[in-house]
Design an enzyme around this catalytic site. Structure first.
Site, PDB file in Angstrom:
ATOM      1  CE  LYS A 169     -40.657 -29.298 -10.772  1.00 47.98           C
ATOM      2  NZ  LYS A 169     -39.373 -29.607 -10.202  1.00 47.98           N
ATOM      3  CD  GLU A 210     -35.014 -27.516  -2.704  1.00 49.79           C
ATOM      4  OE1 GLU A 210     -36.042 -28.201  -2.796  1.00 49.79           O
ATOM      5  OE2 GLU A 210     -34.924 -26.348  -3.144  1.00 49.79           O
ATOM      6  CG  LEU A 267     -40.186 -27.342  -5.807  1.00 47.91           C
ATOM      7  CD1 LEU A 267     -40.499 -26.098  -6.615  1.00 47.91           C
ATOM      8  CD2 LEU A 267     -39.892 -28.496  -6.744  1.00 47.91           C
ATOM      9  CE1 TYR A 319     -38.018 -27.205 -13.140  1.00 52.45           C
ATOM     10  CE2 TYR A 319     -38.418 -29.500 -13.685  1.00 52.45           C
ATOM     11  CZ  TYR A 319     -37.771 -28.558 -12.924  1.00 52.45           C
ATOM     12  OH  TYR A 319     -36.892 -28.952 -11.947  1.00 52.45           O
TER      13      TYR A 319
END
Ligand code: PDD
Length: 286
Positions: free
Chosen positions: A150, A182, A206, A33
């Protein structure tokens, strides 16, 4: 107004849009996505999101059912049809519907499923949280090892968000082997003596599109950048902390695990980077 969404080449009212129960996105989280923000009716950082989408698909041996130009046209069409001034466009591509459940990928491949929808967020860039900053808690990072792709496997980030809520915080920073990876849906940074510190790219985080843009603007503004992992203790001893993402832009972090970061208020570097990012990305918006 009924929201118009896009499913496999068709624009439909949301209530009429459907995907098969055998879709591998539904059964296996076998899909990727992107979230692209919209400011003033225009797409922010679209080329970066389109490029990362291609990379995510390639890493999973999937192909896009549309070209990048077609993707841009669909984004724009949805923004127009739903009269979005500020908000987001969500895009998902899955390996499609093989007609049954099977761990193995369909061979030959079936047509991927593509879904896009908009979310209206009036005043997205004036989020009051940017003035007060957000609170985070640290949690263990137990996600899989390819966080650079992702994918729609977002269960642990959702659990993390709930852990944060339960603790009275806004978000969680995930920690692996003693170092922050993260945030649940953003990249994490600290600032010490004017130097911006953020984890280096790899398979464990990411590769944020906002991160890339913010670091480029920071370098252009002669700010010092160090790409390396940091600990929660180091963050607590830092002058500032912040996160970046397509939906939050640059968001100051003022508390970690109940302790203030710096003076407990949004820092100068984060505030300046937010201004620069919003100014520059609005200028380049499509
Ligand atoms: N999340 N890290 C993670 C785990 C993320 O889910 C995201 C984005 C980011 C920031 O990436 P970018 O700057 O490209 O948005 C970092 C999106 C916004 C979401 O899931 O809604």
């Amino acid at each position: 107004m009924t929201r118009i969404v896009h499913v496999n080449g068709q624009y439909l009212p949301e209530a009429e849009a459907t995907v098969s129960i055998f879709d591998r996105g539904f059964l296996m989280a076998d899909g990727v996505y992107e979230v692209t923000s919209v400011l003033g009716g225009k797409l922010i950082d679209f080329p970066g999101h389109a490029a990362r989408l291609e990379r995510s698909l390639a890493e999973l041996d999937m192909t896009s059912p549309v070209t990048t130009d077609e993707l841009l046209a669909i984004h724009r069409e949805l923004v127009a049809r739903n009269s979005i001034t500020d908000g987001m466009v969500y895009l998902q591509i899955t390996r499609g519907n093989p007609g049954d459940r099977d761990f193995a990928y369909p061979d030959p491949p079936v047509t991927p499923t593509i879904v896009l929808f908009t979310q209206s967020k009036p005043g997205l860039a004036d989020n009051p949280a940017a003035k007060t900053g957000i609170k985070v808690v640290s949690i263990e990072d137990i996600r899989w090892g390819r966080r650079d792709i992702k994918t729609v496997q977002l269960l642990y980030p959702s659990i993390g968000k709930m852990m944060a809520k339960k603790a009275g915080a806004d978000d969680a920073w995930m920690v692996e082997d003693g170092f922050v990876t993260e945030g649940t849906s953003n990249n994490a940074y600290i600032v010490k003596n004017g130097r911006i510190i953020t984890r280096q790219l790899g398979t464990d985080i990411l590769h944020g599109i906002t991160r890339a843009a913010v670091l480029r603007f920071a370098a252009e503004a002669q700010m010092e950048i160090e790409e390396r992992a940091f600990t929660i203790d180091e963050a607590l001893a830092a002058d500032e902390a912040f996160v970046t993402s397509a939906s939050a832009f640059v968001m100051p972090v003022v508390q970690i695990d109940g302790a203030a970061v710096g003076d407990g208020r949004p820092g100068r570097v984060a505030t300046r980077l937010r201004e620069i990012y919003l100014d520059e990305s609005r200028k380049a918006a499509l």
